[in-house]
Design a protein around this motif. Structure first.
Motif, PDB file in Angstrom:
ATOM      1  N   GLU A  47      -3.497  15.804   9.314  1.00 36.77           N
ATOM      2  CA  GLU A  47      -4.690  15.155   8.780  1.00 36.77           C
ATOM      3  C   GLU A  47      -4.613  14.942   7.276  1.00 36.77           C
ATOM      4  O   GLU A  47      -5.472  14.283   6.691  1.00 36.77           O
ATOM      5  CB  GLU A  47      -5.934  15.992   9.120  1.00 36.77           C
ATOM      6  N   ASN A  48      -3.579  15.512   6.668  1.00 30.41           N
ATOM      7  CA  ASN A  48      -3.470  15.432   5.207  1.00 30.41           C
ATOM      8  C   ASN A  48      -2.706  14.169   4.797  1.00 30.41           C
ATOM      9  O   ASN A  48      -1.596  14.226   4.280  1.00 30.41           O
ATOM     10  CB  ASN A  48      -2.770  16.682   4.673  1.00 30.41           C
ATOM     11  N   VAL A  49      -3.308  13.013   5.056  1.00 35.26           N
ATOM     12  CA  VAL A  49      -2.736  11.723   4.667  1.00 35.26           C
ATOM     13  C   VAL A  49      -3.608  11.132   3.561  1.00 35.26           C
ATOM     14  O   VAL A  49      -4.787  10.857   3.775  1.00 35.26           O
ATOM     15  CB  VAL A  49      -2.666  10.749   5.855  1.00 35.26           C
ATOM     16  N   THR A  50      -3.016  10.962   2.394  1.00 34.85           N
ATOM     17  CA  THR A  50      -3.771  10.464   1.245  1.00 34.85           C
ATOM     18  C   THR A  50      -3.276   9.080   0.851  1.00 34.85           C
ATOM     19  O   THR A  50      -2.069   8.862   0.729  1.00 34.85           O
ATOM     20  CB  THR A  50      -3.612  11.415   0.038  1.00 34.85           C
TER      21      THR A  50
ATOM     22  N   ILE B   1       9.941   6.412  -1.055  1.00 32.76           N
ATOM     23  CA  ILE B   1      10.410   6.612  -2.422  1.00 32.76           C
ATOM     24  C   ILE B   1      11.242   7.886  -2.443  1.00 32.76           C
ATOM     25  O   ILE B   1      10.796   8.943  -1.992  1.00 32.76           O
ATOM     26  CB  ILE B   1       9.226   6.700  -3.395  1.00 32.76           C
ATOM     27  N   LYS B   2      12.457   7.776  -2.937  1.00 30.81           N
ATOM     28  CA  LYS B   2      13.442   8.850  -2.844  1.00 30.81           C
ATOM     29  C   LYS B   2      12.909  10.182  -3.372  1.00 30.81           C
ATOM     30  O   LYS B   2      12.277  10.245  -4.427  1.00 30.81           O
ATOM     31  CB  LYS B   2      14.707   8.451  -3.616  1.00 30.81           C
ATOM     32  N   ASP B   3      13.195  11.229  -2.590  1.00 30.29           N
ATOM     33  CA  ASP B   3      12.849  12.615  -2.945  1.00 30.29           C
ATOM     34  C   ASP B   3      11.348  12.831  -3.107  1.00 30.29           C
ATOM     35  O   ASP B   3      10.910  13.691  -3.885  1.00 30.29           O
ATOM     36  CB  ASP B   3      13.576  13.045  -4.232  1.00 30.29           C
ATOM     37  N   THR B   4      10.553  12.038  -2.416  1.00 24.64           N
ATOM     38  CA  THR B   4       9.100  12.231  -2.433  1.00 24.64           C
ATOM     39  C   THR B   4       8.571  12.112  -1.010  1.00 24.64           C
ATOM     40  O   THR B   4       9.297  11.749  -0.081  1.00 24.64           O
ATOM     41  CB  THR B   4       8.393  11.183  -3.312  1.00 24.64           C
TER      42      THR B   4
ATOM     43  N   ALA C 101       0.865  -1.183   0.000  1.00 22.17           N
ATOM     44  CA  ALA C 101       0.000   0.000   0.000  1.00 22.17           C
ATOM     45  C   ALA C 101       0.899   1.229   0.000  1.00 22.17           C
ATOM     46  O   ALA C 101       1.997   1.202   0.560  1.00 22.17           O
ATOM     47  CB  ALA C 101      -0.913   0.005   1.224  1.00 22.17           C
ATOM     48  N   LYS C 102       0.434   2.298  -0.641  1.00 25.10           N
ATOM     49  CA  LYS C 102       1.214   3.532  -0.695  1.00 25.10           C
ATOM     50  C   LYS C 102       0.366   4.694  -0.202  1.00 25.10           C
ATOM     51  O   LYS C 102      -0.829   4.775  -0.501  1.00 25.10           O
ATOM     52  CB  LYS C 102       1.694   3.812  -2.121  1.00 25.10           C
ATOM     53  N   LEU C 103       1.005   5.563   0.555  1.00 19.44           N
ATOM     54  CA  LEU C 103       0.313   6.761   1.008  1.00 19.44           C
ATOM     55  C   LEU C 103       1.251   7.952   0.921  1.00 19.44           C
ATOM     56  O   LEU C 103       2.471   7.807   0.912  1.00 19.44           O
ATOM     57  CB  LEU C 103      -0.229   6.580   2.428  1.00 19.44           C
ATOM     58  N   ILE C 104       0.663   9.127   0.840  1.00 18.02           N
ATOM     59  CA  ILE C 104       1.438  10.363   0.748  1.00 18.02           C
ATOM     60  C   ILE C 104       1.002  11.283   1.880  1.00 18.02           C
ATOM     61  O   ILE C 104      -0.188  11.395   2.186  1.00 18.02           O
ATOM     62  CB  ILE C 104       1.254  11.044  -0.632  1.00 18.02           C
ATOM     63  N   ILE C 105       1.987  11.898   2.522  1.00 16.16           N
ATOM     64  CA  ILE C 105       1.717  12.754   3.681  1.00 16.16           C
ATOM     65  C   ILE C 105       2.324  14.127   3.430  1.00 16.16           C
ATOM     66  O   ILE C 105       3.509  14.240   3.119  1.00 16.16           O
ATOM     67  CB  ILE C 105       2.322  12.159   4.966  1.00 16.16           C
TER      68      ILE C 105
ATOM     69  N   ASP D 291       6.310  23.248   2.488  1.00 10.59           N
ATOM     70  CA  ASP D 291       5.524  22.136   3.033  1.00 10.59           C
ATOM     71  C   ASP D 291       6.045  20.801   2.500  1.00 10.59           C
ATOM     72  O   ASP D 291       6.167  19.818   3.241  1.00 10.59           O
ATOM     73  CB  ASP D 291       4.045  22.290   2.658  1.00 10.59           C
ATOM     74  N   ILE D 292       6.356  20.780   1.203  1.00 10.04           N
ATOM     75  CA  ILE D 292       6.860  19.551   0.583  1.00 10.04           C
ATOM     76  C   ILE D 292       8.224  19.184   1.157  1.00 10.04           C
ATOM     77  O   ILE D 292       8.488  18.022   1.484  1.00 10.04           O
ATOM     78  CB  ILE D 292       6.946  19.719  -0.950  1.00 10.04           C
ATOM     79  N   GLN D 293       9.099  20.182   1.305  1.00 11.68           N
ATOM     80  CA  GLN D 293      10.431  19.940   1.862  1.00 11.68           C
ATOM     81  C   GLN D 293      10.342  19.408   3.285  1.00 11.68           C
ATOM     82  O   GLN D 293      11.047  18.468   3.661  1.00 11.68           O
ATOM     83  CB  GLN D 293      11.252  21.237   1.846  1.00 11.68           C
ATOM     84  N   THR D 294       9.465  20.008   4.073  1.00  5.20           N
ATOM     85  CA  THR D 294       9.291  19.569   5.463  1.00  5.20           C
ATOM     86  C   THR D 294       8.767  18.143   5.524  1.00  5.20           C
ATOM     87  O   THR D 294       9.224  17.327   6.333  1.00  5.20           O
ATOM     88  CB  THR D 294       8.321  20.512   6.202  1.00  5.20           C
ATOM     89  N   SER D 295       7.820  17.826   4.658  1.00  2.05           N
ATOM     90  CA  SER D 295       7.234  16.481   4.641  1.00  2.05           C
ATOM     91  C   SER D 295       8.271  15.430   4.261  1.00  2.05           C
ATOM     92  O   SER D 295       8.298  14.330   4.823  1.00  2.05           O
ATOM     93  CB  SER D 295       6.058  16.432   3.665  1.00  2.05           C
ATOM     94  N   GLN D 296       9.138  15.771   3.300  1.00  2.00           N
ATOM     95  CA  GLN D 296      10.184  14.831   2.896  1.00  2.00           C
ATOM     96  C   GLN D 296      11.142  14.544   4.045  1.00  2.00           C
ATOM     97  O   GLN D 296      11.585  13.413   4.238  1.00  2.00           O
ATOM     98  CB  GLN D 296      10.952  15.388   1.694  1.00  2.00           C
ATOM     99  N   LYS D 297      11.456  15.571   4.824  1.00  2.00           N
ATOM    100  CA  LYS D 297      12.372  15.396   5.952  1.00  2.00           C
ATOM    101  C   LYS D 297      11.744  14.560   7.065  1.00  2.00           C
ATOM    102  O   LYS D 297      12.447  13.937   7.858  1.00  2.00           O
ATOM    103  CB  LYS D 297      12.793  16.758   6.500  1.00  2.00           C
ATOM    104  N   LEU D 298      10.417  14.554   7.127  1.00  2.00           N
ATOM    105  CA  LEU D 298       9.725  13.838   8.200  1.00  2.00           C
ATOM    106  C   LEU D 298       9.349  12.406   7.818  1.00  2.00           C
ATOM    107  O   LEU D 298       8.740  11.703   8.619  1.00  2.00           O
ATOM    108  CB  LEU D 298       8.454  14.598   8.597  1.00  2.00           C
TER     109      LEU D 298
END
Length: 237
Positions: free
Chosen positions: A160-163, A120-123, A52-56, A71-78
């Motif tokens: 809450e933004n987990v897709t 997945i790298k850089d995502t 399963a795959k999810l994006i946060i 926001d994207i940079q912060t999410s990648q670091k987390l």
């Protein structure tokens, strides 16, 4: 000065041994490959992997409908933080409870062995892979992990933004063991056994084939040779 005895391997002798015992060597390779195939098919448990795959994405401004580059940079670091949460007992215990996995003797340590979390790298995409001996169970656990994580992450990190990019589907093909890989291992093992036999035959070969070998063994000059009469004298009767 002490001279060390050297063993010279004549390639022609190796080829002669292979030709002489060719059938034996082929049989050994076939037996090793067949044994590897039988072990793979009947003794090693089959396992199935569901993914399963999810994006946060963690928004810096919850009221904004847009996602910024920060926001994207912060999410990648987390992503590593999210991975650790997915492996934590807070998630595993609830998954085990919801699916009643304790009946199957699955605890937190078993959970960690069957679940693999990767990014997945850089995502901001996280992949959840679950491997068990039951295809349906693998998919159920993967999907339940996603559901539990969505609830836990909202409480733990106020996100809450987990897709869900894709839910886990019941795998139709086994992920392990690999028939080709194990048969190849059996084939290579057969080749190694054949190599050991070749070395054994070489070391135990006491036949003298050339004048040079005779000189090395006896260290005397050769004063005459006896011709090979097995093929005839070459004359007429």
């Amino acid at each position: 000065m002490n001279e060390k005895e050297e063993i010279e391997i004549d390639l022609s002798r190796v080829i002669d041994i292979i030709k002489k015992h060719f059938n034996l060597f082929v049989i050994i390779i076939l037996i090793a490959s067949i044994i590897a195939a039988l072990i793979t098919m009947f003794l090693i448990p089959k396992k199935y992997t569901a993914e399963a795959k999810l994006i946060i994405v963690q928004k810096s401004n919850p009221d904004s409908q847009q996602i910024s580059y920060n926001d994207i940079q912060t999410s990648q670091k987390l992503v590593n933080t999210y991975s650790e949460i997915l492996k934590s007992e807070a998630v595993s215990d609830e998954v085990i409870k919801n699916l009643e996995l304790d009946v199957k003797n699955i605890d937190h340590s078993s959970y960690l062995k069957m679940v693999n979390i990767s990014s997945i790298k850089d995502t901001e995409v996280i992949k959840i892979s679950v491997e068990t001996q039951e295809p349906k169970l693998s998919a159920e656990i993967a999907n339940e992990i996603v559901l539990v994580f969505q609830k836990k992450i909202a409480t733990i990190m106020n996100i809450e933004n987990v897709t869900v990019l894709n839910s886990a589907k019941v795998p139709e093909q086994k992920s392990s063991p690999s028939n080709f890989k194990n048969i190849l291992i059996g084939f290579l093992l057969g080749c190694i056994i054949d190599g050991c036999f070749v070395i054994y035959f070489l070391l135990n070969d006491r036949n003298i084939r050339t004048e040079e070998e005779l000189k090395k063994i006896f260290n005397y000059p050769i004063i005459g040779l006896i011709p090979d009469m097995s093929h005839g004298t070459g004359g007429t009767e």
